[in-house]
Design an enzyme around this catalytic site. Structure first.
Site, PDB file in Angstrom:
ATOM      1  N   ASN A   1       0.874  -1.182   0.000  1.00 42.40           N
ATOM      2  CA  ASN A   1       0.000   0.000   0.000  1.00 42.40           C
ATOM      3  C   ASN A   1       0.908   1.228   0.000  1.00 42.40           C
ATOM      4  OD1 ASN A   1      -1.787   2.059   0.530  1.00 42.40           O
ATOM      5  ND2 ASN A   1      -2.212   1.429   2.651  1.00 42.40           N
ATOM      6  N   TRP A   2       0.999   1.883  -1.147  1.00 46.68           N
ATOM      7  CA  TRP A   2       1.907   3.036  -1.233  1.00 46.68           C
ATOM      8  C   TRP A   2       1.314   4.287  -0.588  1.00 46.68           C
ATOM      9  CZ3 TRP A   2       4.687   3.215  -6.705  1.00 46.68           C
ATOM     10  CH2 TRP A   2       5.594   2.151  -6.782  1.00 46.68           C
ATOM     11  N   LYS A   3       0.053   4.246  -0.215  1.00 48.48           N
ATOM     12  CA  LYS A   3      -0.602   5.431   0.374  1.00 48.48           C
ATOM     13  C   LYS A   3      -0.389   6.642  -0.545  1.00 48.48           C
ATOM     14  CE  LYS A   3       0.261   3.355   4.826  1.00 48.48           C
ATOM     15  NZ  LYS A   3       0.190   3.503   6.250  1.00 48.48           N
TER      16      LYS A   3
ATOM     17  N   HIS B   1      -9.357   0.841   5.030  1.00 41.57           N
ATOM     18  CA  HIS B   1      -8.074   1.069   5.711  1.00 41.57           C
ATOM     19  C   HIS B   1      -8.313   2.029   6.879  1.00 41.57           C
ATOM     20  CE1 HIS B   1      -4.006   2.393   6.528  1.00 41.57           C
ATOM     21  NE2 HIS B   1      -3.584   1.326   5.866  1.00 41.57           N
TER      22      HIS B   1
ATOM     23  N   GLY C   1       2.768   2.103  10.692  1.00 41.45           N
ATOM     24  CA  GLY C   1       3.723   3.197  10.534  1.00 41.45           C
ATOM     25  C   GLY C   1       4.467   3.575  11.800  1.00 41.45           C
TER      26      GLY C   1
ATOM     27  N   SER D   1       3.683  -2.252  10.237  1.00 39.95           N
ATOM     28  CA  SER D   1       5.137  -2.265  10.461  1.00 39.95           C
ATOM     29  C   SER D   1       5.796  -3.589  10.069  1.00 39.95           C
ATOM     30  CB  SER D   1       5.461  -1.898  11.919  1.00 39.95           C
ATOM     31  OG  SER D   1       5.040  -0.571  12.192  1.00 39.95           O
TER      32      SER D   1
ATOM     33  N   GLY E   1       2.964  -1.227   4.232  1.00 40.28           N
ATOM     34  CA  GLY E   1       2.955   0.183   3.869  1.00 40.28           C
ATOM     35  C   GLY E   1       4.354   0.652   3.497  1.00 40.28           C
ATOM     36  N   GLY E   2       5.044   1.266   4.458  1.00 43.01           N
ATOM     37  CA  GLY E   2       6.338   1.896   4.200  1.00 43.01           C
ATOM     38  C   GLY E   2       7.333   1.000   3.476  1.00 43.01           C
TER      39      GLY E   2
END
Ligand code: PEP
Length: 251
Positions: free
Chosen positions: A11-13, A98, A174, A213, A234-235
């Protein structure tokens, strides 16, 4: 039912300009035949990059998806995108519910339910996210909260072929914090059982992702937990090297 094929989803947000599509090229180069036989890979870039990402991913085996959609197929909804538009651009999954959408845009379980139905209406797969806040976990309410989100967000007509559920504790997203393997095991077993009440026998084949995370250093432990069938990342999905190191735990 045999274990479902794992899914590692990125998920690149709201991150990534067109230059970031080179990371998908890099992921594609590392997604070799051995890995392809073990797991599916998905990247959900910002909506404006979905079409270009699908072009870059063509032939790599990497699926492209969206981070959200509107519940309706078309109409006067300025700034929104329909699930049909995601499909038309080459997407095959849509993340719905989300926690950042639930918190930043006030999305209720009913809204998430409608968006999941929209994804399936367009022939796509819905990744429905659930998870408790830190205060809810401290108050011992994790299973109550997750159960309520599952009941309210998951259409009973969904199947193992078009539903993925992601357990993402809000406090782990995150932050670098993760639940213990035992905590993840407890929640995922609960989700599997509750899903059985909502969609019946299909529940055994639904991919249950852990998110929050996930990084190369903790992926093996988290992906080894019973009832964890992959990750929502995510990150660490922004760089091909990190994302493919996470995927590599399935090699
Ligand atoms: C996410 O937002 O879905 C997520 C899991 O983020 P991160 O991996 O950065 O915690």
């Amino acid at each position: 039912m045999s274990r479902p094929t794992p899914l590692v989803a990125g998920n690149w947000k709201m991150n990534g300009l067109r230059a970031a599509l080179a990371e998908i090229t890099g992921m594609g180069q590392a997604y070799d035949a051995g890995l392809k036989s073990k797991l599916e890979l998905l990247i959900c870039p910002p909506a404006i990059l979905i079409g270009a990402a699908a072009d870059v991913a063509r032939g790599t085996g990497i699926a492209i998806g969206a981070q959200d959609c509107h519940a309706k197929a078309d109409g006067a909804h300025t700034g929104d995108i329909a699930a049909e538009m995601v499909a038309d651009a080459g997407g095959s999954f849509i993340i719905v519910g989300h926690s950042e959408r639930r918190a930043d845009h006030g999305e209720s379980d009913a809204v998430v339910h409608a968006k999941a139905q929209a994804a399936v209406r367009a022939g796509l797969k819905a990744i429905i996210c659930v998870g408790e806040t830190e205060a809810e976990r401290r108050a011992g309410k994790t299973l109550d909260v997750v159960g309520r989100q599952l009941d309210g967000s998951i259409p009973a007509s969904l199947t193992a072929a078009n539903l993925v559920v992601a357990y993402e504790p809000v406090w782990a997203i995150g932050t670098g914090l993760t639940p213990t393997a035992a905590d993840v095991a407890e929640v995922h077993a609960f989700i599997r059982q509750r899903l059985g009440q909502i969609i019946g026998k299909e529940a055994g084949g639904v991919r249950l992702l852990y998110g929050g995370s996930v990084k190369p250093s903790n992926a093996a432990e988290l992906m080894g937990v019973p009832n964890v069938d992959g990750a929502l990342v995510g990150g660490a999905s922004l760089k091909a090297s990190d994302f493919m190191a996470i995927a590599g735990v399935y090699r």
